[in-house]
Write an enzyme that holds these catalytic residues in place. Sequence first.
Site, PDB file in Angstrom:
ATOM      1  N   ASP A 292      -1.509  -5.274   5.168  1.00  0.00           N
ATOM      2  CA  ASP A 292      -0.548  -4.429   4.441  1.00  0.00           C
ATOM      3  C   ASP A 292       0.872  -5.003   4.539  1.00  0.00           C
ATOM      4  O   ASP A 292       1.166  -5.858   5.381  1.00  0.00           O
ATOM      5  CB  ASP A 292      -0.601  -3.012   5.031  1.00  0.00           C
ATOM      6  CG  ASP A 292      -0.337  -1.940   3.987  1.00  0.00           C
ATOM      7  OD1 ASP A 292       0.301  -2.252   2.965  1.00  0.00           O
ATOM      8  OD2 ASP A 292      -0.760  -0.789   4.203  1.00  0.00           O
TER       9      ASP A 292
ATOM     10  N   ASP B 264      -1.597   3.026  -4.162  1.00  0.00           N
ATOM     11  CA  ASP B 264      -1.717   4.186  -3.280  1.00  0.00           C
ATOM     12  C   ASP B 264      -2.021   5.439  -4.087  1.00  0.00           C
ATOM     13  O   ASP B 264      -2.317   6.490  -3.516  1.00  0.00           O
ATOM     14  CB  ASP B 264      -0.423   4.382  -2.479  1.00  0.00           C
ATOM     15  CG  ASP B 264      -0.418   3.546  -1.209  1.00  0.00           C
ATOM     16  OD1 ASP B 264      -1.488   3.020  -0.841  1.00  0.00           O
ATOM     17  OD2 ASP B 264       0.652   3.411  -0.590  1.00  0.00           O
TER      18      ASP B 264
HETATM   19  C1  GLA Z   1       0.120   1.725   2.831  1.00  0.00           C
HETATM   20  C2  GLA Z   1      -1.257   1.486   2.251  1.00  0.00           C
HETATM   21  C3  GLA Z   1      -2.144   2.663   2.526  1.00  0.00           C
HETATM   22  C4  GLA Z   1      -2.236   2.886   4.006  1.00  0.00           C
HETATM   23  C5  GLA Z   1      -0.840   3.079   4.585  1.00  0.00           C
HETATM   24  C6  GLA Z   1      -0.886   3.131   6.095  1.00  0.00           C
HETATM   25  O1  GLA Z   1       0.796   2.719   2.165  1.00  0.00           O
HETATM   26  O2  GLA Z   1      -1.178   1.236   0.883  1.00  0.00           O
HETATM   27  O3  GLA Z   1      -3.431   2.453   1.974  1.00  0.00           O
HETATM   28  O4  GLA Z   1      -2.870   1.788   4.595  1.00  0.00           O
HETATM   29  O5  GLA Z   1       0.017   2.018   4.218  1.00  0.00           O
HETATM   30  O6  GLA Z   1       0.376   3.282   6.640  1.00  0.00           O
END
Ligand code: GLA
Length: 732
Positions: free
Chosen positions: A480, A550
């Site tokens: 990420d 997301d």
């Molecule tokens: C990002 C990712 C999510 C999740 C969060 C965790 O927003 O896109 O899928 O993994 O971080 O903090």
Amino acid sequence: MPIYFDAEKQTFRLDAGTSSYVMRVGPHGYLLHLYYGAHTSDLDLSYMEPSLPRASFCPRPHGDPETFFSLDYYPMEYPAYGAGDFRTAAVSILGANGCASTDLRYRSHEIRSGKYALKGLPSVYANETDAVDTLDITLSDELTGAEVHLLYGVFADRNVITRATVVKNAGTAPLTILKAASAAMDFPTMDYDLIHLYGMWAQERWISREPLTHDTRTVGSLRGSSSHNHNPFAALVSKTADEDHGEAYGYSLVYSGNFAIEAECDSFHSARILMGIHPTDFRWHLEPGESFTTPEAVLVYSNEGIGEMSRTYHKLYRYNLCRGEWKEKKRPILVNNWEATYFGFDDEKLLDIAKDAADLGIEMLVMDDGWFGKRNNDHCSLGDWFVNEEKLKGGLKPLVDRVNALGLKFGIWFEPEMISPDSELYRKHPDWCLCAPGRKPSIARFQYVLDMTREDVRDYLFTVISGVLSSANIVYLKWDFNRNLSEAGSALLPPERQQEFFHRYVLGLYDLLERLTSAFPHILFEGCSGGGGRFDPAMLYYSPQIWTSDDTDAIERCRIQYGTSMVYPASSISAHVSASPNHQTGRLTPFETRGNVAMAGAFGYELDLTKLTDEERALVRKQVAQYHAYYDIIQNGDLYRLVSPFENDVCCAWEYVSADRSEALLTFVVTKCRVGFTTFIRLRGLDPEKRYQDVETGRIYSGDTLMNVGVNLSRYWKDSESLICHFREVTE
Ligand code: GLA
């Protein structure tokens, strides 16, 4: 060889699939761009060069009063700044005299078999069965000693030409590159629309299509990553082009950092498009003998519409860009605990989810953010990549072993490039966070960014991540990246090299990814950046799938995935069934619809399986069976976009056709309910002479009926607001 050079006419022609690309060494050795488009058998296209008498405001190089030649209006292959071409330049290099005017002439060229590779940068590669050759044209500036290599990778059997540029200091004094595009292209007319993909967090890669106008338009990113806001892709398409007809020129940049795609139409109504590293806050210092390599631009031509352009990218990126064991391997259906628990989990909760997952046929549990340091919210601990044993008693291995014992694989989340100010790592190494010397770094999501230009930082990350990955049977890593870069600079760079920071950051990231993917070849890497904030071809080189957004709302995902499919294959588009009401939008969506939409990508779940009703559990089992049944058609078939959610406000539809055209899957989604609308959908890509049976209803249609008359969907769907129709060839 798909690359021809006519020495007498000083002309190059590159034949890629059914397309041709023509250049000529023109007056004074300037390299001219004459044509790119559907195949031409001729080599001499010099008649295409403009011959209008121009005004005195168009300078003639070298005081040549006799000809009409001016860089101001000739189509240039790699236009340089400051020598009479006043349009947007591809290259500008400061010489020892302190002036930026750059004057590049043809010196030589080399044709080599095979595809070039780029040092330290991801690029498309040739498989054993691909016929690809390289053209390397050398231009140089006599005054400064700057040598520019234009690299072309030409695919003989596909409408694909890759380009990159290497700038070498072949002189005796230092040079500074102010701009070096990966590719540029001039068109004799401006009769095109510009398509690009824009958006924001939770709304990535929406499609924009606008006519070119008399101005310069830039699509790009200054965020240190390719970004949610603009994707490193653009297409010029003929005004009447649609999915199935017309010309489309695709330009896709294999890069994850600051980029610019510039499209300019000049007063002579010609068009220029360029792409490469964003010139803002970029300077690269070259000592004599040093070289600089740009990222790769991937050009795709189609005269069978925008859909064919996309299908060419899908195959290329799936088979000639993604790498490693997971490139073609069937991806496991996963359940990710993020939307199920957020930070509030422990080993027992994960095991409860895993037990249900195993029972339902789901194949992998992914433990998301919150397993390390003292991370119970997003305020702390990034950088402290050691297990929080209050949550996972006895560490990672006992949990992974128990998950494995249930028959499930195990995956884990990391955000390697980040550091929380509240972390042991920051207290020990405050200088590891990136920052313009003397400034205080801005904070975003309570975190700073690690200085990936530093070798010691990358070594630390390699060691600590390797340690975790080796400590248990982990087969998946979600990488990420949850903020953008500001106050960019490094404590280790001298002032004259600080503007190299953004690019050096990306090179550092690629270096670490290369080391980790080589050390752990069995691990499936999934890219992520607050959803799809770094969904670009370069990341696909390291991680064959990327978390698309997301926003897991199925109706929102229709637009996001439709736009993403402009360039990227289904195998790369991670898509999960999540809870309803949806956590981002609050929308209620039937379980079937959530499954039908997620089925269009790398499929999984992102909800608390322990809370499902019996009816929902039955639907999960059905979806798991569908995923296996449809896997080959979706992942290896051809995509046809049928009804665009950007153009139709009540529904959208897409279709996959198997490579041998014996099967098709039609997905239809109602995006806004309205009383009494009837929908006829025409399929695409079938064999008109074959007969196809709708697997669910048993009804048989001929291929031409499905494509010309269509199907009447209002007779099919019930209350799920979406459906997948499976058509299979029948021979009797
Ligand atoms: C990002 C990712 C999510 C999740 C969060 C965790 O927003 O896109 O899928 O993994 O971080 O903090």
